[in-house]
Motif scaffolding. Structure first.
Motif, short mmCIF file in Angstrom:
data_model
loop_
_atom_site.label_atom_id
_atom_site.label_comp_id
_atom_site.label_asym_id
_atom_site.label_seq_id
_atom_site.Cartn_x
_atom_site.Cartn_y
_atom_site.Cartn_z
N THR A 49 0.70 -1.27 -0.08
CA THR A 49 0.00 -0.13 0.13
C THR A 49 0.89 1.03 0.01
OG1 THR A 49 -0.17 0.00 2.46
CG2 THR A 49 -1.94 -1.01 1.15
N ASP A 50 2.25 1.16 0.31
CA ASP A 50 2.85 2.43 0.42
C ASP A 50 4.55 1.91 0.18
OD1 ASP A 50 4.29 2.00 3.03
OD2 ASP A 50 2.19 2.63 3.76
N ALA A 51 5.45 2.76 0.09
CA ALA A 51 6.88 2.46 -0.20
C ALA A 51 7.53 2.01 0.97
CB ALA A 51 7.51 3.91 -0.48
N ARG A 52 6.87 2.01 2.02
CA ARG A 52 7.59 1.19 3.28
C ARG A 52 7.69 -0.26 3.02
NH1 ARG A 52 4.15 3.48 8.19
NH2 ARG A 52 2.75 2.82 6.65
N TYR A 53 6.76 -1.03 2.22
CA TYR A 53 6.72 -2.35 2.12
C TYR A 53 7.95 -2.55 1.18
CZ TYR A 53 2.45 -3.25 4.49
OH TYR A 53 1.48 -3.26 5.23
N LYS A 54 9.08 -3.56 1.43
CA LYS A 54 10.14 -4.03 0.79
C LYS A 54 9.75 -5.46 0.42
CE LYS A 54 11.71 -0.20 1.64
NZ LYS A 54 11.83 0.93 0.56
N ARG A 55 10.09 -5.67 -0.86
CA ARG A 55 9.92 -7.08 -1.50
C ARG A 55 11.13 -7.95 -0.97
NH1 ARG A 55 11.71 -10.22 -5.73
NH2 ARG A 55 10.08 -11.56 -6.99
N ILE A 56 10.37 -9.40 -0.61
CA ILE A 56 11.06 -10.37 -0.14
C ILE A 56 11.36 -11.25 -1.14
CG2 ILE A 56 10.97 -12.36 1.58
CD1 ILE A 56 8.85 -10.76 2.98
#
Length: 206
Positions: A49-56
């Motif tokens: 939902t926003d840029a704080r999520y990082k792909r695993i």
């Protein structure tokens, strides 16, 4: 470690990981994103939902490896093993087979941490943070003791249940005719023998 009041949030989101991974035959086609807030609460999603999520990167079956000091890990294993009447070598064998001592390991089915706890198992045994080595080992050893008691001390059956689920073992009343599960049981028993003879508590003989 996550706050006590964050447990439902943490595991509700982690449960979703296994749910949305399962439909994909090719794991590369699914993308999972993680966000850890300032309280240590872990959020997982396939729709950030926003840029704080990082792909695993799940193709490697783990999040970034975070080495654990050997003394700290050995202490956690020994303490939990003693509490649940298990040999420390058996706990180490399961950790070796499950995650190869990677505390950030994540399986494609959604199992987490050193002893690869499924979210529902972690909740059952009051694990607040499955990525915390001590918390994970405490929950994993408690679950193993439960399975050993349930199957009257039969270690191969308890290990099969740890891998394939207790109801699967109930269905066959013996080792399930599942190649992966049988290989898993053999692997853990092999590591168990090696750790029993190991000169170092965390490194088995070749």
């Amino acid at each position: 470690m996550a706050r006590p009041d964050s447990q439902p949030i943490l595991f509700a989101l982690v449960c979703a990981l296994g749910t949305f991974l399962s439909p994909f035959a090719n794991p590369v086609s699914s993308e999972v994103y993680q966000y850890i807030d300032r309280h240590g609460v872990i959020s997982l999603t396939n729709v950030p939902t926003d840029a704080r999520y990082k792909r695993i990167d799940l193709t490697a079956s783990s999040v970034a490896h975070a080495p654990i000091p050997e003394k700290k890990l050995d202490h956690a294993i020994t303490r939990s093993a003693r509490l649940h009447r298990l040999h420390p070598a058996l706990v180490r064998a399961i950790i070796k087979a499950e995650s190869d001592f990677d505390p950030r390991a994540v399986s494609q089915a959604g199992a987490l941490g050193l002893m690869q706890l499924m979210p529902e198992t972690a909740i059952q045994h009051h694990v607040r943070d499955a990525f915390d080595p001590e918390d994970n080992i405490a929950g994993g050893t408690k679950h193993l003791r439960y399975l050993l008691d349930r199957f009257h001390g039969n270690l191969p059956l308890a290990l099969a249940a740890y891998n394939a689920g207790e109801h699967t073992v109930d269905r066959y009343q013996s080792l399930p005719p599942i190649d992966e599960t049988r290989r898993y049981v053999q692997k853990v028993l092999r590591y168990y023998r090696r750790f029993l003879l190991a000169p170092s508590p965390l490194h088995p003989t070749p």
